[in-house]
Motif scaffolding. Structure first.
Motif, PDB file in Angstrom:
ATOM      1  N   ALA A  99       0.823  -1.205   0.000  1.00  0.00           N
ATOM      2  CA  ALA A  99       0.000   0.000   0.000  1.00  0.00           C
ATOM      3  C   ALA A  99       0.861   1.259   0.000  1.00  0.00           C
ATOM      4  N   GLY A 100       2.123   1.123   0.280  1.00  0.00           N
ATOM      5  CA  GLY A 100       2.985   2.306   0.309  1.00  0.00           C
ATOM      6  C   GLY A 100       3.276   2.693   1.745  1.00  0.00           C
ATOM      7  N   ARG A 101       4.464   3.127   1.978  1.00  0.00           N
ATOM      8  CA  ARG A 101       4.896   3.449   3.349  1.00  0.00           C
ATOM      9  C   ARG A 101       4.076   4.609   3.905  1.00  0.00           C
ATOM     10  N   GLY A 102       3.366   4.358   4.988  1.00  0.00           N
ATOM     11  CA  GLY A 102       2.600   5.400   5.646  1.00  0.00           C
ATOM     12  C   GLY A 102       1.311   5.778   4.942  1.00  0.00           C
ATOM     13  N   GLU A 103       0.928   5.063   3.886  1.00  0.00           N
ATOM     14  CA  GLU A 103      -0.298   5.411   3.173  1.00  0.00           C
ATOM     15  C   GLU A 103      -1.520   5.062   4.019  1.00  0.00           C
ATOM     16  N   ASP A 104      -2.498   5.957   4.026  1.00  0.00           N
ATOM     17  CA  ASP A 104      -3.728   5.729   4.769  1.00  0.00           C
ATOM     18  C   ASP A 104      -4.440   4.498   4.207  1.00  0.00           C
ATOM     19  N   PRO A 105      -4.825   3.524   5.052  1.00  0.00           N
ATOM     20  CA  PRO A 105      -5.437   2.296   4.529  1.00  0.00           C
ATOM     21  C   PRO A 105      -6.769   2.527   3.821  1.00  0.00           C
ATOM     22  N   TRP A 106      -7.513   3.576   4.230  1.00  0.00           N
ATOM     23  CA  TRP A 106      -8.768   3.876   3.531  1.00  0.00           C
ATOM     24  C   TRP A 106      -8.476   4.288   2.086  1.00  0.00           C
ATOM     25  N   ARG A 107      -7.483   5.143   1.919  1.00  0.00           N
ATOM     26  CA  ARG A 107      -7.117   5.575   0.571  1.00  0.00           C
ATOM     27  C   ARG A 107      -6.477   4.437  -0.214  1.00  0.00           C
ATOM     28  N   ALA A 108      -5.697   3.626   0.468  1.00  0.00           N
ATOM     29  CA  ALA A 108      -5.081   2.478  -0.203  1.00  0.00           C
ATOM     30  C   ALA A 108      -6.146   1.538  -0.742  1.00  0.00           C
ATOM     31  N   SER A 109      -7.206   1.317   0.039  1.00  0.00           N
ATOM     32  CA  SER A 109      -8.295   0.455  -0.416  1.00  0.00           C
ATOM     33  C   SER A 109      -8.944   1.012  -1.678  1.00  0.00           C
ATOM     34  N   GLU A 110      -9.162   2.322  -1.694  1.00  0.00           N
ATOM     35  CA  GLU A 110      -9.751   2.960  -2.879  1.00  0.00           C
ATOM     36  C   GLU A 110      -8.826   2.779  -4.092  1.00  0.00           C
ATOM     37  N   ARG A 111      -7.544   2.967  -3.879  1.00  0.00           N
ATOM     38  CA  ARG A 111      -6.593   2.848  -4.986  1.00  0.00           C
ATOM     39  C   ARG A 111      -6.540   1.422  -5.514  1.00  0.00           C
ATOM     40  N   PHE A 112      -6.495   0.461  -4.612  1.00  0.00           N
ATOM     41  CA  PHE A 112      -6.473  -0.937  -5.039  1.00  0.00           C
ATOM     42  C   PHE A 112      -7.731  -1.282  -5.842  1.00  0.00           C
ATOM     43  N   ALA A 113      -8.871  -0.777  -5.393  1.00  0.00           N
ATOM     44  CA  ALA A 113     -10.125  -1.056  -6.102  1.00  0.00           C
ATOM     45  C   ALA A 113     -10.095  -0.461  -7.507  1.00  0.00           C
ATOM     46  N   ARG A 114      -9.584   0.759  -7.639  1.00  0.00           N
ATOM     47  CA  ARG A 114      -9.493   1.377  -8.971  1.00  0.00           C
ATOM     48  C   ARG A 114      -8.572   0.589  -9.904  1.00  0.00           C
ATOM     49  N   GLU A 115      -7.550  -0.042  -9.315  1.00  0.00           N
ATOM     50  CA  GLU A 115      -6.607  -0.830 -10.110  1.00  0.00           C
ATOM     51  C   GLU A 115      -7.107  -2.249 -10.376  1.00  0.00           C
ATOM     52  N   GLY A 116      -8.295  -2.571  -9.847  1.00  0.00           N
ATOM     53  CA  GLY A 116      -8.842  -3.907 -10.034  1.00  0.00           C
ATOM     54  C   GLY A 116      -8.258  -4.939  -9.096  1.00  0.00           C
ATOM     55  N   ARG A 117      -7.525  -4.523  -8.088  1.00  0.00           N
ATOM     56  CA  ARG A 117      -6.928  -5.424  -7.107  1.00  0.00           C
ATOM     57  C   ARG A 117      -7.895  -5.551  -5.924  1.00  0.00           C
ATOM     58  N   TYR A 118      -8.991  -6.253  -6.150  1.00  0.00           N
ATOM     59  CA  TYR A 118     -10.104  -6.253  -5.200  1.00  0.00           C
ATOM     60  C   TYR A 118      -9.763  -6.961  -3.887  1.00  0.00           C
ATOM     61  N   GLU A 119      -9.009  -8.045  -3.955  1.00  0.00           N
ATOM     62  CA  GLU A 119      -8.665  -8.724  -2.702  1.00  0.00           C
ATOM     63  C   GLU A 119      -7.721  -7.863  -1.867  1.00  0.00           C
ATOM     64  N   ASP A 120      -6.780  -7.188  -2.534  1.00  0.00           N
ATOM     65  CA  ASP A 120      -5.903  -6.271  -1.809  1.00  0.00           C
ATOM     66  C   ASP A 120      -6.713  -5.125  -1.206  1.00  0.00           C
ATOM     67  N   ALA A 121      -7.711  -4.653  -1.951  1.00  0.00           N
ATOM     68  CA  ALA A 121      -8.572  -3.574  -1.447  1.00  0.00           C
ATOM     69  C   ALA A 121      -9.326  -4.036  -0.205  1.00  0.00           C
ATOM     70  N   ALA A 122      -9.789  -5.296  -0.213  1.00  0.00           N
ATOM     71  CA  ALA A 122     -10.512  -5.832   0.951  1.00  0.00           C
ATOM     72  C   ALA A 122      -9.600  -5.914   2.167  1.00  0.00           C
ATOM     73  N   HIS A 123      -8.364  -6.386   1.970  1.00  0.00           N
ATOM     74  CA  HIS A 123      -7.414  -6.477   3.081  1.00  0.00           C
ATOM     75  C   HIS A 123      -7.079  -5.096   3.639  1.00  0.00           C
ATOM     76  N   ALA A 124      -6.907  -4.119   2.756  1.00  0.00           N
ATOM     77  CA  ALA A 124      -6.616  -2.758   3.216  1.00  0.00           C
ATOM     78  C   ALA A 124      -7.791  -2.199   4.005  1.00  0.00           C
ATOM     79  N   LEU A 125      -9.006  -2.489   3.560  1.00  0.00           N
ATOM     80  CA  LEU A 125     -10.198  -2.010   4.262  1.00  0.00           C
ATOM     81  C   LEU A 125     -10.328  -2.676   5.629  1.00  0.00           C
ATOM     82  N   TYR A 126     -10.015  -3.955   5.693  1.00  0.00           N
ATOM     83  CA  TYR A 126     -10.031  -4.678   6.963  1.00  0.00           C
ATOM     84  C   TYR A 126      -9.018  -4.050   7.935  1.00  0.00           C
ATOM     85  N   HIS A 127      -7.837  -3.753   7.410  1.00  0.00           N
ATOM     86  CA  HIS A 127      -6.808  -3.107   8.230  1.00  0.00           C
ATOM     87  C   HIS A 127      -7.280  -1.738   8.714  1.00  0.00           C
ATOM     88  N   ALA A 128      -7.969  -0.996   7.845  1.00  0.00           N
ATOM     89  CA  ALA A 128      -8.466   0.328   8.215  1.00  0.00           C
ATOM     90  C   ALA A 128      -9.496   0.238   9.340  1.00  0.00           C
TER      91      ALA A 128
END
Length: 205
Positions: A99-128
């Protein structure tokens, strides 16, 4: 000639033995959900009924060996499941590092979803969501704990976040670890269930 007196195992003792295995910290630590715990307790009750039924027809030694074999199967199965869960958590940690060093997990989830990385987006959202609970409910985060562990801890405390988190965690587990489909629709629903935990800026967006 010495006569060997066979002793039967009380059904309650068998049930208590299996329940003790379930309650042990090393077996509870990586349990994915309460379903597995209920299954083991059900197994203990079933063994107890079997002992009562066979008390007058089978030797105590045969029953004892059967119970011991079942307990070994339970322990080995539990260890295998725990190892697989640890592998999944390690894989999840690797994804979150992406997700990037220090990146906000909410924003990381949005970015992953836009990139089509849905499972990564789910994990980032869970972390958030967990990060939010750590701040609002002083929830202690531990990589060995599962969503079921966190839900039980919130329920034990009588937290107002319990029901919302349980709904979020169930949807997450089905889509990521179960038989659900981790796609754009899944992420949209997961994001909706995460709204109670999102910061006000994220809700407004």
């Amino acid at each position: 000639m010495f006569q060997v007196v066979e002793r039967s195992w009380p059904a309650g003792a068998v049930h208590d033995s299996v329940a003790a295995v379930v309650r042990a910290a090393e077996f509870r630590r990586s349990l994915q959900s309460s379903i597995g715990e209920r299954l083991l307790l059900w197994l203990g009750e079933w063994i107890g009924r079997a002992v009562r039924f066979l008390r007058g027809t089978s030797s105590a030694r045969t029953i004892a060996l059967a119970v011991a074999a079942l307990l070994v199967v339970v322990v080995v199965t539990r260890l295998i499941v725990g190892a697989r869960l640890r592998e999944r958590r390690a894989d999840r940690s690797g994804r979150l590092r992406g997700a990037g060093r220090g990146e906000d997990p909410w924003r990381a989830s949005e970015r992953f979803a836009r990139e089509g990385r849905y499972e990564d987006a789910a994990h980032a959202l869970y972390h958030a969501v967990l990060t939010s609970l750590a701040q609002s409910d002083r929830l202690r985060l531990d990589t060995s704990m599962t969503s079921g562990d966190y839900a039980r801890e919130l329920r034990r405390r009588g937290s107002q976040s319990y029901r919302a988190f349980r709904a979020f965690a169930r949807h997450f587990d089905v889509g990521v670890f179960g038989h659900g489909e981790c796609d754009a629709g899944f992420i949209d629903e997961l994001r909706r269930l995460a709204e109670p935990f999102a910061p006000r800026s994220a809700r407004a967006a």
